[in-house]
Motif scaffolding. Structure first.
Motif, PDB file in Angstrom:
ATOM      1  N   TYR A 137     -47.447   0.640  -5.230  1.00  0.00           N
ATOM      2  CA  TYR A 137     -47.479  -0.472  -6.185  1.00  0.00           C
ATOM      3  C   TYR A 137     -47.253   0.066  -7.591  1.00  0.00           C
ATOM      4  N   ILE A 138     -46.526  -0.692  -8.414  1.00  0.00           N
ATOM      5  CA  ILE A 138     -46.283  -0.306  -9.805  1.00  0.00           C
ATOM      6  C   ILE A 138     -47.057  -1.267 -10.711  1.00  0.00           C
ATOM      7  N   VAL A 139     -47.963  -0.729 -11.514  1.00  0.00           N
ATOM      8  CA  VAL A 139     -48.770  -1.515 -12.448  1.00  0.00           C
ATOM      9  C   VAL A 139     -47.896  -1.924 -13.631  1.00  0.00           C
ATOM     10  N   ASN A 156     -63.524 -18.024  -2.078  1.00  0.00           N
ATOM     11  CA  ASN A 156     -63.199 -16.971  -1.114  1.00  0.00           C
ATOM     12  C   ASN A 156     -63.740 -15.634  -1.580  1.00  0.00           C
ATOM     13  N   GLY A 157     -64.607 -15.660  -2.587  1.00  0.00           N
ATOM     14  CA  GLY A 157     -65.131 -14.418  -3.127  1.00  0.00           C
ATOM     15  C   GLY A 157     -64.074 -13.597  -3.835  1.00  0.00           C
ATOM     16  N   GLN A 158     -63.014 -14.278  -4.333  1.00  0.00           N
ATOM     17  CA  GLN A 158     -61.922 -13.585  -5.013  1.00  0.00           C
ATOM     18  C   GLN A 158     -61.512 -14.370  -6.254  1.00  0.00           C
ATOM     19  N   HIS A 159     -61.003 -13.624  -7.240  1.00  0.00           N
ATOM     20  CA  HIS A 159     -60.449 -14.245  -8.439  1.00  0.00           C
ATOM     21  C   HIS A 159     -59.073 -13.653  -8.703  1.00  0.00           C
ATOM     22  N   LEU A 160     -58.229 -14.446  -9.358  1.00  0.00           N
ATOM     23  CA  LEU A 160     -56.901 -13.971  -9.721  1.00  0.00           C
ATOM     24  C   LEU A 160     -56.981 -13.293 -11.081  1.00  0.00           C
ATOM     25  N   TYR A 161     -56.550 -12.056 -11.140  1.00  0.00           N
ATOM     26  CA  TYR A 161     -56.502 -11.281 -12.380  1.00  0.00           C
ATOM     27  C   TYR A 161     -55.055 -11.144 -12.821  1.00  0.00           C
ATOM     28  N   VAL A 162     -54.857 -11.107 -14.124  1.00  0.00           N
ATOM     29  CA  VAL A 162     -53.539 -10.896 -14.718  1.00  0.00           C
ATOM     30  C   VAL A 162     -53.581  -9.572 -15.474  1.00  0.00           C
ATOM     31  N   ILE A 163     -52.605  -8.718 -15.244  1.00  0.00           N
ATOM     32  CA  ILE A 163     -52.494  -7.468 -15.999  1.00  0.00           C
ATOM     33  C   ILE A 163     -51.810  -7.808 -17.319  1.00  0.00           C
ATOM     34  N   VAL A 164     -52.481  -7.527 -18.444  1.00  0.00           N
ATOM     35  CA  VAL A 164     -51.940  -7.913 -19.756  1.00  0.00           C
ATOM     36  C   VAL A 164     -51.410  -6.747 -20.581  1.00  0.00           C
ATOM     37  N   THR A 165     -51.545  -5.516 -20.087  1.00  0.00           N
ATOM     38  CA  THR A 165     -50.929  -4.374 -20.763  1.00  0.00           C
ATOM     39  C   THR A 165     -50.280  -3.479 -19.718  1.00  0.00           C
ATOM     40  N   ASN A 166     -49.183  -2.855 -20.089  1.00  0.00           N
ATOM     41  CA  ASN A 166     -48.615  -1.808 -19.248  1.00  0.00           C
ATOM     42  C   ASN A 166     -49.522  -0.590 -19.341  1.00  0.00           C
ATOM     43  N   PRO A 167     -49.352   0.387 -18.450  1.00  0.00           N
ATOM     44  CA  PRO A 167     -50.181   1.586 -18.523  1.00  0.00           C
ATOM     45  C   PRO A 167     -50.076   2.272 -19.890  1.00  0.00           C
ATOM     46  N   VAL A 203     -55.975   0.733  -9.406  1.00  0.00           N
ATOM     47  CA  VAL A 203     -55.261  -0.497  -9.047  1.00  0.00           C
ATOM     48  C   VAL A 203     -54.277  -0.210  -7.919  1.00  0.00           C
ATOM     49  N   VAL A 204     -53.491   0.846  -8.066  1.00  0.00           N
ATOM     50  CA  VAL A 204     -52.502   1.206  -7.043  1.00  0.00           C
ATOM     51  C   VAL A 204     -53.185   1.461  -5.699  1.00  0.00           C
ATOM     52  N   LYS A 205     -54.260   2.210  -5.729  1.00  0.00           N
ATOM     53  CA  LYS A 205     -54.988   2.521  -4.492  1.00  0.00           C
ATOM     54  C   LYS A 205     -55.490   1.241  -3.821  1.00  0.00           C
ATOM     55  N   CYS A 206     -56.005   0.304  -4.615  1.00  0.00           N
ATOM     56  CA  CYS A 206     -56.545  -0.936  -4.057  1.00  0.00           C
ATOM     57  C   CYS A 206     -55.448  -1.870  -3.534  1.00  0.00           C
ATOM     58  N   VAL A 207     -54.310  -1.917  -4.203  1.00  0.00           N
ATOM     59  CA  VAL A 207     -53.207  -2.749  -3.707  1.00  0.00           C
ATOM     60  C   VAL A 207     -52.614  -2.118  -2.451  1.00  0.00           C
ATOM     61  N   ASP A 208     -52.337  -0.836  -2.511  1.00  0.00           N
ATOM     62  CA  ASP A 208     -51.748  -0.159  -1.355  1.00  0.00           C
ATOM     63  C   ASP A 208     -52.696  -0.122  -0.166  1.00  0.00           C
ATOM     64  N   GLY A 209     -54.003  -0.184  -0.431  1.00  0.00           N
ATOM     65  CA  GLY A 209     -55.003  -0.199   0.639  1.00  0.00           C
ATOM     66  C   GLY A 209     -55.394  -1.597   1.075  1.00  0.00           C
ATOM     67  N   TRP A 210     -54.714  -2.620   0.569  1.00  0.00           N
ATOM     68  CA  TRP A 210     -54.912  -4.019   0.955  1.00  0.00           C
ATOM     69  C   TRP A 210     -56.261  -4.587   0.556  1.00  0.00           C
ATOM     70  N   VAL A 211     -56.868  -4.007  -0.470  1.00  0.00           N
ATOM     71  CA  VAL A 211     -58.111  -4.559  -1.014  1.00  0.00           C
ATOM     72  C   VAL A 211     -57.761  -5.639  -2.041  1.00  0.00           C
ATOM     73  N   TYR A 212     -56.771  -5.357  -2.897  1.00  0.00           N
ATOM     74  CA  TYR A 212     -56.231  -6.328  -3.841  1.00  0.00           C
ATOM     75  C   TYR A 212     -54.926  -6.859  -3.252  1.00  0.00           C
ATOM     76  N   THR A 213     -54.668  -8.133  -3.483  1.00  0.00           N
ATOM     77  CA  THR A 213     -53.445  -8.746  -2.993  1.00  0.00           C
ATOM     78  C   THR A 213     -52.560  -9.125  -4.175  1.00  0.00           C
ATOM     79  N   SER A 214     -51.349  -8.607  -4.185  1.00  0.00           N
ATOM     80  CA  SER A 214     -50.397  -8.925  -5.242  1.00  0.00           C
ATOM     81  C   SER A 214     -49.909 -10.363  -5.058  1.00  0.00           C
ATOM     82  N   LYS A 215     -49.893 -11.119  -6.145  1.00  0.00           N
ATOM     83  CA  LYS A 215     -49.413 -12.505  -6.138  1.00  0.00           C
ATOM     84  C   LYS A 215     -48.250 -12.627  -7.119  1.00  0.00           C
ATOM     85  N   THR A 216     -47.729 -13.822  -7.272  1.00  0.00           N
ATOM     86  CA  THR A 216     -46.602 -14.083  -8.153  1.00  0.00           C
ATOM     87  C   THR A 216     -46.937 -13.746  -9.599  1.00  0.00           C
TER      88      THR A 216
END
Length: 131
Positions: free
Chosen positions: A3-5, A20-31, A84-97
């Motif tokens: 995953y690319i942040v 669902n015990g989840q919230h949608l987060y928005v990344i507001v800065t690049n690394p 973030v990358v570890k959690c997305v690639d490990g299916w803990v976080y789900t990437s959305k639109t």
């Protein structure tokens, strides 16, 4: 491929109780140079409960938003990108639109307008929003 942040990306993150015990987060800065980024979360507006008026979102402004919502700047999060990358690639976080440019501008505009954005994170945003 890992995953690319990047800013404007959204992630469904486990965050405790709720629909669902989840919230949608928005990344507001690049690394940044320290390989961190800033994330803010969306929450639905509930009658009689707190909501920050700095950034109100209407149903449909993002495919995930189905009822009036707001950005809860109190729960903003400066996080290491490798986490973030570890959690997305490990299916803990789900990437959305990704959010649109218009919605991204609205969310970022709410950061200085909010009385609830932690000062340390506001300063981080101001120092890194150009990235």
């Amino acid at each position: 491929m890992p995953y690319i942040v990047a800013k404007k990306a959204t992630l469904l993150v486990p965050s405790g109780p709720g629909e669902n015990g989840q919230h949608l987060y928005v990344i507001v800065t690049n690394p940044c140079a320290e390989q961190q980024c800033l994330m803010v979360t969306m929450s639905s507006i509930k009658e009689g409960r707190f909501h920050d008026p700095a950034c109100i979102l209407a149903a449909g402004e993002h495919p995930f938003i189905t009822k009036p919502s707001f950005i809860d700047y109190r729960l903003s999060w400066q996080v290491r990108c490798d986490h973030v990358v570890k959690c997305v690639d490990g299916w803990v976080y789900t990437s959305k639109t990704d959010v649109t440019d218009e919605l991204f501008g609205k969310i970022c505009g709410g950061i200085p307008a909010s009385d609830f954005m932690p000062v340390r994170l506001y300063r981080y945003f101001e120092g890194n929003k150009h990235l």
